[in-house]
Design an enzyme around this catalytic site. Structure first.
Site: not given
Ligand code: DGP
Length: 113
Positions: A31, A86, A92-93, A99-101
């Site tokens: 992330d 999310n 909170g998406q 995607h899974l965190h």
């Molecule tokens: P969510 O809020 O659940 O949709 O999480 C999206 C996540 O994606 C957030 O934690 C930040 C991450 N993220 C956003 N843009 C990028 C990117 O360009 N590269 C990476 N590696 N992560 C990203």
């Protein structure tokens, strides 16, 4: 593949990411804004907007299996970790590609914010 989707562009290799693991179906990368010492996103390669749009159980299984593999690779499988998705605005998406965190490396708390 959606040209406007950040995560599709990571799958295509046109946006850089630190890849942690991958399979034919799914991909895992760090992330950009980590919320824990281990914070890896696991996505299906095929564009799916969120869990609400997911219809392919085998694909979901592959994504979940890769999340468990990430936990092993990152060394948190034994200590414990959290897997979160999310979905939608109130979930909170912020990126509309399922995607899974995978979060670990510190004590997780409940309830989440
Ligand atoms: P969510 O809020 O659940 O949709 O999480 C999206 C996540 O994606 C957030 O934690 C930040 C991450 N993220 C956003 N843009 C990028 C990117 O360009 N590269 C990476 N590696 N992560 C990203």
């Amino acid at each position: 593949m959606s040209d406007t989707c950040i995560f599709c562009r990571i799958v295509a290799g046109t946006i850089p990411a630190t890849i942690v693991a991958s399979s034919d179906t799914a991909m895992a990368f760090r992330d950009l804004s980590p919320q824990a010492p281990v914070h890896v996103l696991v996505i299906p390669r095929r564009h799916t907007a969120s869990l609400a749009d997911a219809v392919d159980a085998a694909e979901l299984g592959a994504v979940l299996a890769l999340a468990a593999e990430v936990a092993r690779i990152e060394g948190v499988a034994e200590s414990g970790y959290r897997v979160v998705t999310n979905a939608g605005p109130e979930g909170g998406q912020t990126v509309s590609h399922l995607h899974l965190h995978v979060l670990g490396g510190r004590q997780m708390h409940w309830p989440p914010g």
